[in-house]
Design an enzyme around this catalytic site. Structure first.
Site, PDB file in Angstrom:
ATOM      1  CG  ASP A  66      -1.716   1.251   1.377  1.00  0.00           C
ATOM      2  OD1 ASP A  66      -2.554   1.538   0.490  1.00  0.00           O
ATOM      3  OD2 ASP A  66      -1.515   1.979   2.371  1.00  0.00           O
ATOM      4  CD  GLU A 134      -3.388  -2.411  -0.663  1.00  0.00           C
ATOM      5  OE1 GLU A 134      -3.582  -1.180  -0.744  1.00  0.00           O
ATOM      6  OE2 GLU A 134      -3.804  -3.100   0.296  1.00  0.00           O
TER       7      GLU A 134
END
Length: 246
Positions: A66, A134
């Protein structure tokens, strides 16, 4: 005993080789260390621990991925939109790395079949796709470094999905837009949950949205957050002309 160890080691190495070939086909990256990528697909339901008792699952890699996505996308927007102020750049980045968009990326790469889990696939929520994507980004960063990770994000996210003109008109949260509009005009509003229903596999939540004490929209979904967002979206279309004038 040594012979057995060698055979086991070779078998495990061959398995890693097949796994890494699969990762390379999916990502276009030539991976080196299988452990990072394997961890990126381990769900917490496996309850796997290392020798120090630390959990082995994708969640820490998800956090790292992220951060990498946010940094690379921020740098891209900074270069491509020189007139964009901080607020504009932040909103645009949020649209690109929205949960909806990341889920779409995870689906497009067909990552779900690689996940190890004790939870049946049909019981996963939509966000599993974005979470795994992610985590994969995080694994690439740890294995290959920043430049390769940046190139991956550029190829798989920026080139196929980032169209500045289209993103400017994209709504990432109807609820957020509705709240901002109501607060600006001092319109009282509230979301009221009026029933919960359950079938054999999943619970559903129903909500009513009131603005100025008037019932504007109803919605039903598998979570309160989704129900509120759907109700807000219906309210947006009811008041679209007024809201776009702000």
């Amino acid at each position: 005993m040594r012979l057995f160890s060698k055979i086991f080691s070779k078998s495990r190495s061959d398995d890693d080789g097949i796994f890494l070939q699969t990762i390379q086909k999916i990502t276009g990256v030539s991976p080196v260390n299988a452990k990072y990528y394997r961890k990126a697909f381990i769900h917490r339901s496996i309850n796997k621990m290392d020798e120090k008792g630390n959990p082995i699952n994708y969640e820490r890699l998800e956090f790292l991925g992220d951060a990498m996505l946010s940094a690379v996308i921020a740098a891209h927007l900074f270069q491509k939109v020189p007139k964009g102020d901080e607020g504009y750049l932040t909103k645009m980045r949020s649209k690109i790395v929205s949960r909806e968009h990341l889920n779409e990326l995870g689906k497009d790469l067909n990552l779900l079949p690689l996940v190890q889990s004790k939870v049946p696939t049909q019981h996963f929520g939509e966000n599993i796709y974005g979470n795994i994507f992610e985590a994969l980004v995080g694994a690439i960063f740890l294995d290959k470094g920043f430049d390769v990770c940046q190139d991956f994000i550029h190829r798989k996210v920026i080139v196929p999905y980032v169209d500045i003109a289209k993103l400017e008109g994209k709504v990432i949260s109807y609820k957020g837009m509705l709240i901002e509009w109501c607060q600006k005009h001092k319109y009282p509003f509230n979301f009221e949950f009026f029933e919960e229903t359950t079938n054999e596999s999943q619970k559903h939540f129903a909500v009513k949205l009131y603005i100025n004490s008037e019932l504007i929209a109803k919605a039903r979904a598998t979570s309160k957050k989704k129900a509120e967002e759907t109700a807000a979206k219906r309210a947006y279309y009811a008041f679209q002309e007024k809201m776009e004038r702000k």
